[in-house]
Design a protein around this motif. Structure first.
Motif, PDB file in Angstrom:
ATOM      1  N   UNK A  38       8.820  13.130  -1.117  1.00 13.96           N
ATOM      2  CA  UNK A  38       8.166  12.082  -2.153  1.00 13.96           C
ATOM      3  C   UNK A  38       6.968  11.795  -1.732  1.00 13.96           C
ATOM      4  N   UNK A  39       6.100  11.003  -2.705  1.00 16.71           N
ATOM      5  CA  UNK A  39       4.912  10.341  -2.449  1.00 16.71           C
ATOM      6  C   UNK A  39       5.039   9.056  -1.636  1.00 16.71           C
ATOM      7  N   UNK A  40       4.211   8.666  -0.736  1.00 19.14           N
ATOM      8  CA  UNK A  40       3.961   7.373  -0.124  1.00 19.14           C
ATOM      9  C   UNK A  40       2.764   6.421  -0.945  1.00 19.14           C
ATOM     10  N   UNK A  41       3.292   5.291  -1.377  1.00 22.90           N
ATOM     11  CA  UNK A  41       2.462   4.384  -1.997  1.00 22.90           C
ATOM     12  C   UNK A  41       2.185   3.228  -1.031  1.00 22.90           C
ATOM     13  N   UNK A  42       0.799   3.146  -0.790  1.00 21.44           N
ATOM     14  CA  UNK A  42       0.282   1.711   0.059  1.00 21.44           C
ATOM     15  C   UNK A  42      -0.242   0.861  -1.039  1.00 21.44           C
ATOM     16  N   UNK A  43      -0.478  -0.499  -0.245  1.00 23.14           N
ATOM     17  CA  UNK A  43      -0.965  -1.437  -0.995  1.00 23.14           C
ATOM     18  C   UNK A  43      -1.696  -2.527   0.271  1.00 23.14           C
ATOM     19  N   UNK A  44      -2.735  -3.355  -0.134  1.00 22.60           N
ATOM     20  CA  UNK A  44      -2.983  -4.302   0.437  1.00 22.60           C
ATOM     21  C   UNK A  44      -1.862  -5.489   0.271  1.00 22.60           C
ATOM     22  N   UNK A  45      -1.802  -6.267   1.036  1.00 25.73           N
ATOM     23  CA  UNK A  45      -2.636  -7.115   2.031  1.00 25.73           C
ATOM     24  C   UNK A  45      -1.847  -7.826   2.859  1.00 25.73           C
ATOM     25  N   UNK A  46      -2.672  -8.323   3.720  1.00 23.81           N
ATOM     26  CA  UNK A  46      -2.117  -9.068   4.933  1.00 23.81           C
ATOM     27  C   UNK A  46      -1.261 -10.199   4.477  1.00 23.81           C
ATOM     28  N   UNK A  47      -1.930 -11.072   3.421  1.00 23.45           N
ATOM     29  CA  UNK A  47      -1.222 -12.284   3.107  1.00 23.45           C
ATOM     30  C   UNK A  47      -0.740 -12.462   1.841  1.00 23.45           C
ATOM     31  N   UNK A  48      -0.564 -11.152   1.071  1.00 20.72           N
ATOM     32  CA  UNK A  48       0.032 -11.066  -0.276  1.00 20.72           C
ATOM     33  C   UNK A  48      -0.219  -9.753  -0.651  1.00 20.72           C
ATOM     34  N   UNK A  49       0.697  -9.342  -1.777  1.00 22.73           N
ATOM     35  CA  UNK A  49       0.825  -8.063  -2.283  1.00 22.73           C
ATOM     36  C   UNK A  49      -0.375  -7.856  -3.067  1.00 22.73           C
ATOM     37  N   UNK A  68       2.793 -13.573  -4.528  1.00 24.03           N
ATOM     38  CA  UNK A  68       2.869 -14.771  -3.822  1.00 24.03           C
ATOM     39  C   UNK A  68       1.624 -14.790  -3.030  1.00 24.03           C
ATOM     40  N   UNK A  69       0.724 -15.661  -2.859  1.00 20.32           N
ATOM     41  CA  UNK A  69      -0.296 -15.690  -1.957  1.00 20.32           C
ATOM     42  C   UNK A  69      -0.158 -16.507  -0.898  1.00 20.32           C
ATOM     43  N   UNK A  70       0.233 -16.142   0.242  1.00 22.93           N
ATOM     44  CA  UNK A  70       0.772 -16.929   1.275  1.00 22.93           C
ATOM     45  C   UNK A  70      -0.649 -17.094   2.178  1.00 22.93           C
ATOM     46  N   UNK A  71      -0.705 -18.386   3.011  1.00 21.80           N
ATOM     47  CA  UNK A  71      -1.963 -18.704   3.750  1.00 21.80           C
ATOM     48  C   UNK A  71      -2.463 -17.393   4.531  1.00 21.80           C
ATOM     49  N   UNK A  72      -3.684 -17.280   4.760  1.00 20.40           N
ATOM     50  CA  UNK A  72      -4.357 -16.152   5.255  1.00 20.40           C
ATOM     51  C   UNK A  72      -4.107 -16.205   6.830  1.00 20.40           C
ATOM     52  N   UNK A  73      -4.486 -15.048   7.347  1.00 21.69           N
ATOM     53  CA  UNK A  73      -4.219 -15.095   8.852  1.00 21.69           C
ATOM     54  C   UNK A  73      -4.710 -16.058   9.669  1.00 21.69           C
ATOM     55  N   UNK A  74      -6.015 -16.481   9.343  1.00 25.29           N
ATOM     56  CA  UNK A  74      -6.486 -17.406  10.139  1.00 25.29           C
ATOM     57  C   UNK A  74      -5.537 -18.744  10.229  1.00 25.29           C
ATOM     58  N   UNK A  75      -5.152 -19.002   9.109  1.00 20.84           N
ATOM     59  CA  UNK A  75      -4.361 -20.321   8.949  1.00 20.84           C
ATOM     60  C   UNK A  75      -2.991 -19.878   9.430  1.00 20.84           C
ATOM     61  N   UNK A  76      -2.234 -19.028   9.161  1.00 18.79           N
ATOM     62  CA  UNK A  76      -1.048 -18.495  10.014  1.00 18.79           C
ATOM     63  C   UNK A  76      -1.189 -18.369  11.407  1.00 18.79           C
ATOM     64  N   UNK A  77      -2.318 -18.207  12.064  1.00 23.34           N
ATOM     65  CA  UNK A  77      -2.604 -17.730  13.411  1.00 23.34           C
ATOM     66  C   UNK A  77      -2.374 -19.291  14.136  1.00 23.34           C
TER      67      UNK A  77
END
Length: 754
Positions: A38-49, A68-77
């Motif tokens: 099968x194919x592999x499908x990728x998508x961004x991203x670090x804080x939300x699809x 869902x837009x979660x807080x960005x990595x700088x925030x989660x850190x």
């Protein structure tokens, strides 16, 4: 499974195998239908699809499906919360499953070498231990849902300027202790399905073409078994990248580079063995991802609540004089600032998420049933840095009538975005001017910040309180509301240092944007390590964050006071909440070597935990250290070593706020001494006790008329000190009675036998 995959690979044509080496299009690998691959499908991203519904692009230009837009990595850190990162990872994995995504491109763990990097909002920390541990939790969460995480950008991708051609020159010790370490624990512990190679060169070689990076380090030393995917457009020369260990080039390019691989194989310039290894890894991933497909309905309301919790846990109370916060019952409050109406919840570029729900701060505050009264004025424009007299006049009017002014300030998206670095650390001038104007009519000021990286604050004396919310995701508004009103207690801690001035930053003199080569002159002195070494007081230190309650630290207990390689040092410390409300505290453990010249310079974070403590209660926090906590990377022997001696175990609430310290003795693993040669210094020889004794006795055998004898037997203190810098070869110089070269070679051999 291995035999079955090998059988599939053996049945493939050369063209089918090379087709797996790049994308079929912008996001997918090709399927090989006749073999049921099968194919592999990728998508961004670090804080939300970010699954694009329209034409595909890599910079977030075209709209993506709601997610869902979660807080960005700088925030989660700034949450310092492994359990929270794992839950967010699971939520992202669920949304990926629903949308038939097999690989999620994140998290990003590049070290924040400079606050000028335009993409710092996508990265977790300036510290590799914190970054790698939080990333490991995130990866574990994603992969629990049967979706693969792709750790990025491997490696040393610390600026956006010339990111696709930049050659980063970094010394081996800094490379291993700082930049690779941010990836290492995440890879060893969480075993991500993928790693994304970076755009840049490292010490002359493109990251995507470095066998040392992608095969020796990643696979052989760290045991990585997944696929290596290029950043979009990162591959310089496809055959070299395949040899180095890069599996999938993204995005697809209509098979052009695959045809080059075929040509190189047929010409004998490239072994088909390299291709078979890549085909094996890609097929293995495709089959595993297909087996774990589990599309299901997703509770998006629960994910919104999780995004709220994340914003709450990650917001950092930087300042709170006169207990300005929380706001008090009966107060009238002026809400001022366009960012209250149009908050920045995320960064710009490839990680940009289309939030399925977005709470607005003004709506929440002005419509809430509360004992606090609110009025709103825009104050400034986000479309321009120029002051607007009408907006300023309106803002001053409501501020003058209120008990407190809450001013929302921050960086517009144009100030920090993927593909460009910042040139300064200032807020827009119209925002600073507004703050100063409000201060002329109101003494009680609270500043709420929305930004993706540190800013300078020459205006810091104006507000009584500063709440740093970073880029807090789609549920940011309620988190701000609850924190300001005291419905929740701030518990975030900075995962990066805020400098007082840009000129104070470690890389200030070596950060370049107009050259294809850069030297990391600060070496291992990144972030708080630099401020400690230079004794520069930052604006806010790494690990800083206030609470509405107070905590008291007890004394440190350890299970042993003598540590050897292979041991586990168990550490415990009691913490009491001595305030009148529940709160969470982040306990930070730093290790500081006492006097070892070869050990890590200064203290370094080596353990942490976040605990919730009810008012008046106490908890005992348990932490552990292994030998890596006392190790440094030995460039000469290409391995991690422990320099023996005394080490301080320091526990505090910030990197410069240590509350308890104890000291242990650590045994050395430096059994392999530096090889002595003709250009080794006398001081290097004397650094080893047995070698010093042998050399001293040998010097006593030299004729007394020789200059060397007089220096060490009768010389003044300054002369002996100066002689410590002499190379060994000088012992055969300076007088006719000096030792011969043969005698010198003989003593060198004896020294190396020790």
């Amino acid at each position: 499974m291995t035999d079955a995959i090998n059988t599939l690979v053996s049945k493939m044509t050369l063209e089918e195998k090379t087709s797996l080496c790049s994308g079929q299009d912008f996001w997918c690998t090709p399927a090989i239908k006749r073999l049921n691959i099968p194919s592999i499908r990728m998508a961004d991203g670090p804080h939300g699809l970010r699954k694009q519904a329209e034409a595909a692009d890599h910079l977030g230009l075209n709209r993506s499906i709601p997610a869902t837009c979660f807080p960005t990595a700088v925030t989660l850190g700034s949450s310092w919360d492994r359990a929270l990162l794992k839950k967010i990872g699971q939520a992202l994995g669920k949304e990926c499953q629903k949308e038939d995504i097999q690989l999620l491109l994140g998290p990003g763990v590049n070290i924040k070498r400079t606050p000028l990097c335009g993409r710092n909002f996508e990265y977790l920390s300036e510290d590799p231990y914190l970054s790698s541990n939080l990333a490991a939790a995130y990866i574990e969460g994603v992969q629990l849902e049967g979706v693969g995480a792709v750790l990025k950008h491997f490696a040393v991708n610390n600026q956006e300027s010339r990111r696709m051609t930049l050659d980063v020159n970094v010394d081996e010790r800094a490379l291993h202790e700082i930049y690779l370490a941010s990836f290492e624990t995440a890879i060893k512990k969480a075993k991500p399905w993928g790693v994304m190679s970076a755009y840049n060169k490292i010490n002359g070689d493109f990251a995507s073409e470095s066998p040392w990076l992608l095969t020796h380090t990643l696979r052989h030393e760290w045991g990585f078994e997944g696929v290596v995917v290029s950043d979009w457009g990162a591959v310089n020369e496809r055959s070299a990248a395949l040899k180095a260990g890069l599996d999938i080039e993204m995005p697809g390019n209509d098979g052009r580079t695959n045809n080059k691989l075929i040509t190189d194989i047929k010409r004998g310039d490239l072994s088909e063995t390299h291709l078979d290894k890549t085909a094996y890894r890609v097929v293995k991933l495709a089959l595993e991802a297909d087996r774990k497909k589990n599309p299901q309905d997703v509770d998006m309301v629960a994910h919104h609540q999780l995004a709220y919790r994340a914003a709450l846990e990650s917001s950092v109370l930087l300042k709170n004089e006169q207990q300005q916060l929380p706001l008090k019952t009966g107060q009238s409050v002026a809400l001022i600032g366009a960012l209250a109406e149009q908050p920045r919840i995320q960064g710009g570029g490839s990680s940009h998420v289309n939030p399925w729900q977005l709470d607005r701060i003004t709506d929440l505050f002005l419509n809430a049933k509360s004992d606090v009264g609110f009025l709103y004025s825009k104050g400034y424009s986000l479309e321009s840095d120029d002051c607007n007299e009408t907006l300023t006049r309106e803002a001053k009017a409501i501020a003058q009538e209120a008990d407190v002014a809450v001013i929302f300030l921050g960086l517009p998206e144009s100030y920090e975005v993927e593909g460009a670095d910042r040139t300064h650390l200032h807020l827009p001038p119209n925002q600073v001017q507004l703050l100063q104007d409000i201060a002329n009519v109101q003494n009680n000021i609270v500043v709420v910040l929305f930004n993706g990286a540190p800013i300078e604050m020459p205006w810091i004396d104006i507000p009584n309180a500063i709440l740093e919310c970073y880029l807090g995701g789609q549920a940011l508004a309620k988190a701000v509301y609850d924190l300001l009103l005291g419905h929740a207690n701030p518990s975030g801690k900075l995962a990066e240092t805020f400098p007082e001035r840009l000129e104070h930053t470690p890389s200030h003199l070596s950060f370049v944007t107009d050259s294809n080569s850069i030297r990391y002159a600060e070496s291992i002195h990144v972030g708080y390590r630099y401020y400690d070494a230079k004794k520069i007081a930052p604006l806010f230190p790494f690990g800083h964050g206030l609470s509405y309650t107070k905590f008291q630290y007890g004394d440190i207990s350890t299970n042993q006071d003598h540590f050897c390689a292979g041991d586990t040092l168990a550490i415990s410390i009691p913490i009491q909440n001595i305030g009148d409300r529940a709160g969470k505290e982040v306990i930070q453990l730093y290790v500081l070597p006492e006097g070892q010249t070869s050990a890590p310079a200064g203290k370094s974070l080596q353990a942490f935990d976040k605990v919730n403590i009810a008012a008046g209660d106490s908890v005992t926090v348990h932490l552990q250290l292994n030998e890596r906590a006392f190790s440094h990377y030995c460039v000469e022997h290409k391995t991690w070593r422990i320099a023996g001696g005394r080490y301080q175990i320091m526990i505090g609430s910030a990197s410069n706020r240590i509350h308890a310290t104890t000291t242990i003795t650590v045994d050395s693993t430096d059994s392999l001494q530096k090889k002595v040669h003709r250009n080794s210094t006398i001081g290097e020889v004397f650094a080893h006790a047995e070698r010093q004794a042998l050399m001293t006795n040998w010097i006593q055998t030299i004729p007394k008329d020789a200059c060397v004898y007089h220096i060490f037997s009768e010389g003044s203190e300054w002369m002996v000190k100066m002689s410590m810098q002499l190379p060994v070869r000088c012992l055969a110089n300076y007088s006719a009675d000096a030792p011969t070269d043969e005698a010198l070679n003989e003593i060198i051999a004896k020294l190396n036998a020790i």
